[in-house]
Design a protein around this motif. Structure first.
Motif, PDB file in Angstrom:
ATOM      1  N   GLN A 199       0.815  -1.213   0.000  1.00 13.54           N
ATOM      2  CA  GLN A 199       0.000   0.000   0.000  1.00 13.54           C
ATOM      3  C   GLN A 199       0.847   1.260   0.000  1.00 13.54           C
ATOM      4  OE1 GLN A 199      -2.663  -0.249   3.330  1.00 13.54           O
ATOM      5  NE2 GLN A 199      -3.859  -1.914   2.452  1.00 13.54           N
ATOM      6  N   LYS A 200       2.095   1.130  -0.417  1.00 11.76           N
ATOM      7  CA  LYS A 200       2.967   2.302  -0.380  1.00 11.76           C
ATOM      8  C   LYS A 200       2.487   3.397  -1.330  1.00 11.76           C
ATOM      9  CE  LYS A 200       6.241   0.184  -3.633  1.00 11.76           C
ATOM     10  NZ  LYS A 200       7.647  -0.255  -3.809  1.00 11.76           N
ATOM     11  N   GLY A 201       1.840   2.975  -2.448  1.00 10.85           N
ATOM     12  CA  GLY A 201       1.296   4.001  -3.348  1.00 10.85           C
ATOM     13  C   GLY A 201       0.225   4.837  -2.672  1.00 10.85           C
ATOM     14  N   ASP A 202      -0.712   4.160  -1.959  1.00  9.15           N
ATOM     15  CA  ASP A 202      -1.758   4.892  -1.246  1.00  9.15           C
ATOM     16  C   ASP A 202      -1.166   5.750  -0.137  1.00  9.15           C
ATOM     17  OD1 ASP A 202      -3.573   3.630  -2.876  1.00  9.15           O
ATOM     18  OD2 ASP A 202      -3.962   2.008  -1.449  1.00  9.15           O
ATOM     19  N   ILE A 204       1.811   7.087  -0.081  1.00  5.72           N
ATOM     20  CA  ILE A 204       2.464   8.253  -0.706  1.00  5.72           C
ATOM     21  C   ILE A 204       1.417   9.278  -1.129  1.00  5.72           C
ATOM     22  CG2 ILE A 204       3.800   9.001  -2.707  1.00  5.72           C
ATOM     23  CD1 ILE A 204       5.324   6.349  -2.523  1.00  5.72           C
ATOM     24  N   ASN A 205       0.288   8.807  -1.713  1.00  4.57           N
ATOM     25  CA  ASN A 205      -0.778   9.736  -2.104  1.00  4.57           C
ATOM     26  C   ASN A 205      -1.360  10.454  -0.895  1.00  4.57           C
ATOM     27  OD1 ASN A 205      -0.510   9.008  -4.810  1.00  4.57           O
ATOM     28  ND2 ASN A 205      -2.025   7.369  -4.660  1.00  4.57           N
TER      29      ASN A 205
END
Length: 430
Positions: A199-202, A204-205
């Motif tokens: 979930q690193k993308g979420d 970061i967002n």
């Protein structure tokens, strides 16, 4: 031995008699040095620590000698090394200078090179030229042997190794008998790290959104400050009216109890009324856009709504043309010609109950007044059954005298009350 001594003395005297100054051993040329001011140019580099760099130390590019150190001077609290390099050396103007060592116990030299970019390739611009200075942010040096040995001795003599032994002993004491729990904790930590990685993308967002929110708050901090300052007096008013607000809420609670009781008592009737109202509202909805124009036109009846534009002043000349056509009921009109039509018309009006009671009264009237136009369709047998009318009343109604042979006003076109009633009833003259 004496011969060699004499040669040295002769050389020293020849050098002294030549009129040149001698500044020490650094003025003597080193073997293999092919750089001179005629075929080279001078550059400088600032170092925080020049170590054991001395004049005549080599200057290299890619492990190839290209010049030598000319002088080392103090620049503030730092050392500035002046170097002479060959004219054929091509380096970018943002070149890097580092002090290195030829071997573990070898001599020091200055290494010149182009900076390395993020992709690992040389990234340089321009060209290094005469009198250029390489600043300290692009200079450095390698660790000294003494520094490495000193750090190693600190680790080996009760420093890091001793602390590592203590840490290992305490970890063993902590995990003794708890290996299963530690393994479970490590498994959960592994699961947590894997979930966070997926979930690193979420994440970061979310962090970028928080950053945008923070920037917005910072840009609007003056407005937020003014809003907080304006909220202060309002909070003071609410605090002063605390008792009144509590009392209002208590009374509102009582009102809610009463309202609930009323709604529970009347909800069935209210639902029934709403259901009865549904067809009316549906029909009003079905009228669509024609409802409003119709209401506007009805409010201006009998004049059109545009009539206000032609009225000037307090008066308006209006000419009405009305045409009335008296059509019998039998032909679709409203004019009765017989008693049955009178009864039929009367029963279609709000006076229907009265007409139903009086429907049997017309037969005696027609028996008494058979000459009425409305009694023309009366049955002769019905009249015979009811008897002949009184002669005096008959003469009165017909306008004749008692003498049957004498003529009256009937010859002149008048039949007395019969004509009058006949005219009122719509039958006209017989």
């Amino acid at each position: 031995m004496s011969r060699r001594f004499h040669v040295v003395i002769a050389a020293v005297l020849a050098f002294a008699l030549s009129g040149c100054t001698f500044n020490g051993i650094y003025d003597l040329p080193l073997p293999g040095n092919k750089v001179s001011k005629d075929n080279g140019f001078e550059i400088s580099a600032d170092f925080s620590d020049a170590l054991n760099v001395v004049p005549r130390s080599a200057v290299m590019v890619g492990d190839v000698p290209v010049g030598q150190v000319e002088e080392i001077v103090r620049s503030g609290w730092n050392a500035r090394v002046k170097m002479l390099v060959r004219n054929d050396v091509v380096l970018p103007d943002n070149a890097v200078a580092e002090i290195r060592q030829t071997s573990l116990l070898g001599e020091k030299y200055v290494e010149l090179s182009a900076p390395v970019g993020a992709d690992g390739k040389p990234a340089g611009t321009g060209k290094l030229g005469p009198n250029d200075v390489i600043p300290m942010d692009r200079t450095g040096r390698n660790p000294e042997v003494e520094e490495v040995l000193g750090a190693l001795s600190f680790v080996l003599t009760g420093g890091g190794l001793g602390q590592l032994q203590t840490i290992t002993r305490e970890l063993n004491a902590m995990m003794d008998g708890r290996t299963d729990k530690m393994r479970d904790v490590l498994t959960q930590v592994n699961t947590l790290v894997g979930t966070l990685d997926s979930q690193k993308g979420d994440i970061i967002n979310a962090l970028e959104s928080i950053n945008g929110l923070s920037q917005t708050l910072v840009s609007e901090k003056e407005t937020i400050g003014k809003a907080i300052d304006a909220a202060g007096p309002a909070i003071d008013v609410l605090r002063d009216q605390h008792d009144q607000l509590v009392g209002m809420l208590a009374e509102l609670d009582k009102l809610g109890v009463v309202g609930t009781r009323v709604v529970n008592a009347t909800k069935d009737d209210l639902i029934a009324e709403l259901r009865h109202l549904e067809p009316v509202l549906r029909n009003l909805s079905d009228t669509g856009k024609s409802l409003v124009p119709g209401l506007v036109t009805a409010s201006s009846y009998p004049f059109p709504i545009d009539a206000a534009d032609v009225i000037k002043g307090d008066f308006a000349n209006v000419v009405f043309s009305m045409q009335v056509k008296l059509t019998p009921v039998s032909e679709g009109g409203l004019l009765p010609t017989t008693l049955d039509e009178i009864v039929t018309l009367c029963r279609g009006l709000p006076t229907a109950p009265i007409c139903s009671l009086a429907s049997g009264v017309f037969d005696p009237i027609c028996a008494l007044l058979p000459l009425l136009p409305l009694c023309e369709a009366a049955d002769p047998e019905s009249l015979a059954a009811n008897g002949q009318p009184d002669t005096l009343l008959h003469d009165l109604l017909t306008g004749k005298s008692g003498d049957s042979g004498a003529e009256s006003d009937a010859d002149t076109g008048s039949n007395g009350l019969v004509d009058l009633i006949g005219g009122l009833a719509g039958g006209g003259k017989r």
